[in-house]
Scaffold this active site. Structure first.
Site, PDB file in Angstrom:
ATOM      1  CG  LEU A  72      -2.086  -0.980   1.180  1.00  0.00           C
ATOM      2  CD1 LEU A  72      -2.985  -0.773   2.389  1.00  0.00           C
ATOM      3  CD2 LEU A  72      -2.879  -0.903  -0.097  1.00  0.00           C
ATOM      4  N   GLY A  73       1.937   1.281   0.761  1.00  0.00           N
ATOM      5  CA  GLY A  73       2.817   2.456   0.786  1.00  0.00           C
ATOM      6  C   GLY A  73       3.396   2.733  -0.593  1.00  0.00           C
ATOM      7  CD  GLU A  97       9.962   8.986  10.840  1.00  0.00           C
ATOM      8  OE1 GLU A  97      10.831   8.593  11.649  1.00  0.00           O
ATOM      9  OE2 GLU A  97       9.420  10.101  10.925  1.00  0.00           O
ATOM     10  CE1 TYR A 104       8.375   7.129   0.890  1.00  0.00           C
ATOM     11  CE2 TYR A 104       9.968   7.451   2.628  1.00  0.00           C
ATOM     12  CZ  TYR A 104       8.666   7.365   2.199  1.00  0.00           C
ATOM     13  OH  TYR A 104       7.650   7.504   3.109  1.00  0.00           O
TER      14      TYR A 104
END
Length: 134
Positions: A72-73, A97, A104
């Site tokens: 989902l992220g 974080e 990312y």
């Protein structure tokens, strides 16, 4: 969900104001009741602020703990980033974080591109002398 993912508590009025000044938001809600979620429960969220032309910053990427590591992220970030790129916004930044920096990077974000160092100002302003207006 904010508390469940470890985000700091936020003043509700300020959060409403921040969301009203957000360029784009993307969220995922459960469409039906399951053993892991209620119908309509917020499962994932992210938002971007932007000038609408040159730059955008992605904030508040969050996935409910029961749904973390499910994709989902990645999904919300891919879709939000694609939308910003489709709008012609060439520079997209985000704050991350330490434990999710790898995600990312897999999505194409680069740490300190071309030697750019991000800076943040948080807290109180230093004491300054008042200006004399003539």
């Amino acid at each position: 969900m904010w508390r469940q993912v470890g985000f700091p508590a936020r003043n509700p009025e300020k959060l409403v104001r921040a969301l009203s000044h957000t360029h784009r938001t993307l969220w995922i809600r459960s469409t039906r009741k399951s053993r892991m979620a209620r119908a309509g429960q917020l499962l994932g969220f992210c938002r971007a602020t932007s000038d609408g032309a040159l730059s955008a910053t992605i904030w508040d990427v969050a996935v409910h703990p029961a749904w973390q590591r499910s994709g989902l992220g990645r999904g919300v970030l891919e879709r939000l980033t694609a939308r910003l790129v489709a709008e012609g916004i060439p520079n997209i930044t985000l704050f991350a974080e330490p434990n999710v920096v790898g995600l990312y990077e897999k999505l194409g974000f680069i740490r300190d591109p071309v030697g750019v160092k991000g800076l943040a100002f948080q807290g109180k302003l230093p004491a300054v002398k008042p200006l004399m207006l003539l």
